[in-house]
Design an enzyme around this catalytic site. Structure first.
Site, PDB file in Angstrom:
ATOM      1  CG  ASP A   1      60.883  28.727  39.559  1.00 51.87           C
ATOM      2  OD1 ASP A   1      60.863  28.023  40.296  1.00 51.87           O
ATOM      3  OD2 ASP A   1      60.062  28.387  38.605  1.00 51.87           O
TER       4      ASP A   1
ATOM      5  CG  LEU B   1      60.419  26.214  29.996  1.00 51.89           C
ATOM      6  CD1 LEU B   1      59.909  27.679  29.983  1.00 51.89           C
ATOM      7  CD2 LEU B   1      62.036  26.319  29.618  1.00 51.89           C
ATOM      8  CB  ALA B   2      62.390  21.766  35.038  1.00 49.08           C
ATOM      9  N   GLY B   3      61.718  25.123  36.002  1.00 45.23           N
ATOM     10  CA  GLY B   3      62.551  26.285  36.888  1.00 45.23           C
ATOM     11  C   GLY B   3      63.513  27.058  35.809  1.00 45.23           C
TER      12      GLY B   3
ATOM     13  CG  HIS C   1      55.708  30.580  38.148  1.00 50.87           C
ATOM     14  ND1 HIS C   1      54.560  29.918  37.606  1.00 50.87           N
ATOM     15  CD2 HIS C   1      56.380  29.483  38.662  1.00 50.87           C
ATOM     16  CE1 HIS C   1      54.559  28.700  37.982  1.00 50.87           C
ATOM     17  NE2 HIS C   1      55.827  28.489  38.529  1.00 50.87           N
TER      18      HIS C   1
ATOM     19  NE  ARG D   1      33.481  34.390  23.676  1.00 46.87           N
ATOM     20  CZ  ARG D   1      34.107  34.548  22.505  1.00 46.87           C
ATOM     21  NH1 ARG D   1      34.337  35.932  21.965  1.00 46.87           N
ATOM     22  NH2 ARG D   1      34.615  33.690  21.817  1.00 46.87           N
TER      23      ARG D   1
ATOM     24  CD  GLU E   1      56.450  26.339  42.211  1.00 47.63           C
ATOM     25  OE1 GLU E   1      57.200  25.940  42.182  1.00 47.63           O
ATOM     26  OE2 GLU E   1      55.984  26.865  41.132  1.00 47.63           O
TER      27      GLU E   1
ATOM     28  N   GLY F   1      63.811  36.261  29.870  1.00 52.55           N
ATOM     29  CA  GLY F   1      63.604  36.129  28.277  1.00 52.55           C
ATOM     30  C   GLY F   1      63.312  34.819  27.752  1.00 52.55           C
TER      31      GLY F   1
HETATM   32 ZN    ZN Z   1      56.160  26.462  39.163  1.00 52.81          ZN
END
Ligand code: ZN
Length: 386
Positions: free
Chosen positions: A278, A311-313, A219, A230, A132, A252
């Site tokens: 993830d 957010l980290a995983g 993801h 547009r 990734e 969630g």
């Molecule tokens: Zn990622």
């Protein structure tokens, strides 16, 4: 003649596609032999009677950064991969792609060697490798270290093509901003699964990447250009193009339930939305924090974040994602299970081997009760848990 022909009876069977009631799952030599009606059981097979519930294919998770207290990025080795696979097994995952997020060329080479060695050693559960990054867009870096993000160069392409040739599955998340269509075309031709993600690409650029051979979006909704009036963005391309599958983090936290319901209604086939975890090091451990590329990641209330709140995983395991899809999104149990098994297996072209229970597939299966609690996990026909 000795045989390990075994018939599992007493539970309904989801073969990946449909439910069979009153049938038996016949396994031999680590493979599924048949889903057979009770009158057609061969003589001499061992009967294992389960007390109700459901047998379904083991889960296939195409995006797993860590588990059991370790991260692939920290120490890419066959031992790390084995620890990760073992940590995810109690949650129903019997096949996974260890996932290296954006890192140095040296670390990528280590991960490639580690995956190859783990496969050669027969580490149960590993089916390839997912890179990734690092060829993603700084504008949508998420928790990836911006200092390590870089555009694809000729030597990167050669490295990835060689990795694709030696691994049964190589998935590569990249951004069209950092990889040209001819590079995507070459990777697809080499057998890699190209997934678009961590990208601010507009819709035309995303569709050009699809025409070049990209078959997935990483993801969905997270770290990508959003759907607007547009400007359909990468989200629009992922939903509108039947050529794309799309991974989804169903915890969630990463995607609102209403957004997930809209996406499921909108998604054009044959590409499907499937579940990924993830997952990070914390799965199967009680760690409160860990490090990623030398930076602290904090675990709190089901979230994993950098110090600034990015957010980290995910602090997510696969059976929890399946339960979330049923309980909070309202889809049927069987469809939620397909999203965790059949659909990812189809994306990587391996549904003849995993993600289904049909003649010749690996005997990787779960026994679930009516609350989707896991009562048993089998891998290659061997009961691994409890
Ligand atoms: Zn990622």
């Amino acid at each position: 003649m000795t045989t390990d022909l075994t018939a599992y009876t007493g539970a309904a069977i989801l073969d990946g596609e449909t439910i069979h009631k009153g049938h038996a799952l016949l396994c031999e030599g680590g493979r599924v032999k048949a889903v057979a009606p009770p009158g057609e059981l061969p003589e001499g097979c061992t009967l294992k009677a389960l007390q109700g519930g459901l047998i379904c294919p083991g889960f296939v998770d195409l995006q797993v950064n860590g588990g059991g207290g370790v991260m692939l990025n920290d120490a890419p080795s066959p031992e790390t991969i084995a620890t990760i696979c073992k940590a995810h097994l109690p949650f129903g995952t019997t096949s996974l792609l260890p996932t290296l997020i954006t890192d140095t060329p040296a670390r990528m080479a280590e991960a490639r060697r580690a995956a190859k060695a783990a496969l050669a050693q027969g580490v149960a559960g590993v089916i390839g490798l997912h890179f990734e990054g690092p060829h993603i867009a700084p504008a949508r870096k998420g928790a990836h270290d911006p200092a390590l993000i870089r555009p694809m160069e000729a030597e990167d392409l050669a490295f990835l093509e060689a990795a694709a040739a030696e691994l049964p599955t190589l998935m590569i998340t990249l951004a069209p901003e950092s990889a040209r269509p001819e590079e995507i075309r070459a990777l697809a031709a080499a057998g890699a699964i190209v997934s678009l993600g961590h990208s601010d690409a507009d819709y035309p650029a995303a569709m050009e990447a699809v025409r070049a051979g990209a078959t997935c979006a990483t993801h969905l909704f997270n770290a990508m250009s959003q759907l607007a009036a547009r400007a359909p963005g990468l989200v629009g391309a992922a939903l509108e193009s039947g050529a794309l599958h799309a991974g989804l983090i169903a915890d969630g936290i990463h995607v609102d339930p209403a957004t997930i319901r809209i996406a499921l209604r909108a998604k054009a086939g044959p590409g499907r939305i499937f579940l990924v975890t993830d997952a990070m090091a914390v799965i199967g451990s009680d760690l409160a924090e860990f490090t990623l590329n030398g930076r602290r990641i904090l675990r709190r209330d089901g979230r994993l974040t950098l110090a600034d709140g990015t957010l980290a995983g995910a602090d997510l395991d696969m059976i929890s994602a399946v339960r979330f899809m049923v309980e909070s999104i309202g889809i049927g149990r069987e469809e939620a299970l397909r999203m965790a098994s059949l659909y990812p297996a189809e994306l990587i072209g391996r549904s003849g081997e995993i993600g289904r229970l049909a003649p010749g597939t690996r005997a990787d299966f779960l026994h679930l009760d009516d609350d989707l609690d896991i009562l048993g996990v089998w891998q290659g026909g061997i009961r691994r848990l409890p």
